[in-house]
Scaffold this motif. Structure first.
Motif, PDB file in Angstrom:
ATOM      1  N   ARG A 250       0.134  -8.908  -8.009  1.00  0.00           N
ATOM      2  CA  ARG A 250       0.577  -8.110  -6.858  1.00  0.00           C
ATOM      3  C   ARG A 250      -0.278  -6.858  -6.689  1.00  0.00           C
ATOM      4  O   ARG A 250      -0.548  -6.442  -5.569  1.00  0.00           O
ATOM      5  CB  ARG A 250       2.051  -7.740  -7.006  1.00  0.00           C
ATOM      6  N   TYR A 254      -2.389  -5.835  -3.430  1.00  0.00           N
ATOM      7  CA  TYR A 254      -2.160  -4.558  -2.749  1.00  0.00           C
ATOM      8  C   TYR A 254      -3.456  -3.775  -2.593  1.00  0.00           C
ATOM      9  O   TYR A 254      -3.703  -3.161  -1.541  1.00  0.00           O
ATOM     10  CB  TYR A 254      -1.132  -3.733  -3.513  1.00  0.00           C
ATOM     11  N   ARG A 399       2.795  -1.302   0.450  1.00  0.00           N
ATOM     12  CA  ARG A 399       2.965  -1.657  -0.965  1.00  0.00           C
ATOM     13  C   ARG A 399       4.283  -2.399  -1.178  1.00  0.00           C
ATOM     14  O   ARG A 399       4.327  -3.432  -1.871  1.00  0.00           O
ATOM     15  CB  ARG A 399       2.927  -0.390  -1.821  1.00  0.00           C
ATOM     16  N   VAL A 402       3.999  -5.938   0.220  1.00  0.00           N
ATOM     17  CA  VAL A 402       3.215  -6.812  -0.651  1.00  0.00           C
ATOM     18  C   VAL A 402       4.029  -7.204  -1.879  1.00  0.00           C
ATOM     19  O   VAL A 402       4.044  -8.378  -2.290  1.00  0.00           O
ATOM     20  CB  VAL A 402       1.906  -6.122  -1.054  1.00  0.00           C
ATOM     21  N   GLU A 403       4.712  -6.235  -2.482  1.00  0.00           N
ATOM     22  CA  GLU A 403       5.522  -6.544  -3.661  1.00  0.00           C
ATOM     23  C   GLU A 403       6.635  -7.527  -3.324  1.00  0.00           C
ATOM     24  O   GLU A 403       6.890  -8.473  -4.082  1.00  0.00           O
ATOM     25  CB  GLU A 403       6.111  -5.251  -4.230  1.00  0.00           C
ATOM     26  N   TYR A 478      -2.221 -10.585   3.756  1.00  0.00           N
ATOM     27  CA  TYR A 478      -2.422  -9.241   3.213  1.00  0.00           C
ATOM     28  C   TYR A 478      -3.798  -9.077   2.581  1.00  0.00           C
ATOM     29  O   TYR A 478      -4.238  -7.944   2.355  1.00  0.00           O
ATOM     30  CB  TYR A 478      -1.342  -8.916   2.191  1.00  0.00           C
TER      31      TYR A 478
END
Length: 485
Positions: A250, A254, A399, A402-403, A478
């Motif tokens: 991750r 990111y 962030r 994305v997580e 992403y």
């Protein structure tokens, strides 16, 4: 009557042309791929068109900021007609004659120094223009994701429909087999009735899946801003699950997203723009030095007559005064040149003779103006801090997204693998139960439970499959990759 028919024909021709142009923009086939859906949406979406105009507006603002560095040049001219007692604009003497006058003027100004306001405004508008391009990219990304959601939903419902049809076909085959066995007296009538009821249930499931598919197609058309009557189907992509392995952490995703996502670049550019805006506002606190110049001229019809000498002897002319000469009042004479007044001082001559030029430097020092300038500077500093906070919020939102997407993808992968094993086990169980049922070793209830379990496992597998595909595609998005199959 002929005019009415002609008007109707023209309107009909326009309508046909517009419809033809609209049809030409659609793909030739009614079966669309995800890329075709996304391309069409980006070409026709109103939000994209609005964002395009924002980019054009930013370009105009940038061009204006560049041109502000150049001198300003203006020209004017006034033409008038006076009668009665007035002032001759050339001689500044009173006159009662009718006068036509013309006064052309041109002036230019060049700012030499104003606290670097123009330079900082130029940099500010340059950042704003770049930010508008990134905002346009963000709008396109949002639309692409939105279309992908509806597209995958259609694909999911198509596979669910095929699964329901397969179950219906299997149940119908078993019903026909059982019906023959009941007729032969090998099985009780209740088995036939139960299977007949199950066929009806499966037919209802097929109808429900068809309705779900039609609804998802309608939602896709609405997202594409197409009428519901537009023929549209989707091409089911061939995706190998092995290609969807999560091979990055991750944090790695990111880090890539911070470099590729347009909303991050836009937020950074807006921070830079706000910084230059504050510098430009601060420049208003400094003195302003301006170089200026102008050229003027004028013409008056009252000054067209000019005395022209004929070269003769002076002519005694009364001056209007009188003296007493031995008791006799006599006029005072003076020698006037010999000649006459002629219209020789025409417009062209007057405009050339009356030219007035001016050039200089002006220094303007702000001392007190109700704190307007200082307040504007303070507001710009506050706005810079607000924009900086907004940029941090954008990074935090990215962030977190994305997580969340990474966790969802990991969970979807586990769910898919579990569903895959479940389907394999259910298929084997159903195969054994079906064989026992056909041999009379298992009853209807056992058969039906095994079939429903298999159908449910396959439905869960389809759902898990496309959920995993979409979640993995979001992670690819992403990383700056296009959402396509």
């Amino acid at each position: 009557m002929m005019k009415t028919k002609l008007l109707c024909f023209i309107l009909l021709l326009i309508a046909i042309t517009v419809q033809a142009q609209k049809t030409d923009s659609l793909p030739a086939s009614n079966v669309w791929s995800l890329k075709q859906c996304v391309d069409y949406a980006l070409a026709n979406n109103l939000a994209v068109q609005r964002s395009n105009y924002n980019v054009e507006t930013a370009k105009v603002n940038l061009l204006q900021a560049k041109m502000a560095l150049l001198p300003t040049v203006n020209a004017s001219a006034s033409y008038g007609y006076n009668w009665g007692r007035s002032v001759n604009p050339v001689t500044n003497l009173f006159t009662t004659s009718e006068i036509r006058s013309l006064s052309p003027n041109a002036n230019a100004n060049l700012i030499l120094f104003n606290g670097f306001r123009l330079q900082n405004s130029l940099k500010q508008n340059a950042r704003d223009q770049q930010a508008s391009v990134e905002d346009l990219a963000k709008v396109k990304n949002d639309i692409s994701i939105n279309i992908a959601v509806y597209f995958i939903n259609v694909v999911f419902n198509k596979e669910q429909l095929e699964n329901a049809k397969f179950q219906l076909s299997s149940t119908q085959q078993q019903y026909e087999r059982t019906k023959k066995q009941v007729e032969a007296g090998a099985l009780p009538k209740s088995n036939e009735l139960n299977l007949d009821a199950q066929v009806a249930t499966n037919e209802l499931t097929v109808i429900q899946r068809e309705n779900a598919l039609n609804l998802s197609l309608l939602q896709l058309k609405q997202a594409l801003q197409l009428p519901a009557s537009t023929p549209l189907d989707v091409d089911i992509p061939k995706v190998e699950i092995e290609d969807l392995v999560l091979d990055q952490s991750r944090d790695q995703i990111y880090d890539i997203a911070r470099q590729t996502m347009p909303e991050i670049r836009s937020a950074q550019l807006k921070v830079e723009s706000a910084n230059y805006a504050a510098k430009a506002a601060k420049g208003a606190l400094y003195p302003r030095l301006t170089l200026f110049g102008s050229i003027n001229s004028n013409y008056s019809s009252a000054s067209e007559q000019r005395f022209v000498s004929d070269g003769g002897a002076p002519v005694p002319t009364p001056t209007g005064a009188y003296v007493n000469n031995g008791g006799t009042i006599v006029p005072v004479l003076t020698d006037a040149p010999s000649g006459s007044f002629q219209n020789t001082n025409l417009m062209k001559d007057q405009l050339q003779d009356n030219v007035f030029r001016q050039a200089g430097i002006q220094l303007s020092i702000p001392i007190f103006n109700g704190l307007q300038t200082r307040s504007a500077y303070q507001r710009s500093v506050i706005n810079k801090e607000v924009v900086t906070i907004a940029a941090k919020e954008t990074e935090n939102t990215l962030r977190q997204s994305v997580e969340t997407a990474y966790n969802d993808a990991v969970a979807a992968a586990k769910t898919y693998n579990s569903s895959l094993r479940q389907v394999s086990a259910r298929e084997e169980a159903f195969r054994m139960t079906k064989q026992r049922f056909e041999n009379g070793a298992a009853n209807y209830v056992e058969y039906q439970v095994a079939e429903n379990d298999l159908f449910g496992a396959k439905s869960d597998l389809v759902r898990a499959k496309y959920d995993f595909i979409f979640k993995k595609k979001i992670l690819d998005f992403y990383q700056g990759k296009q959402i396509e199959f």
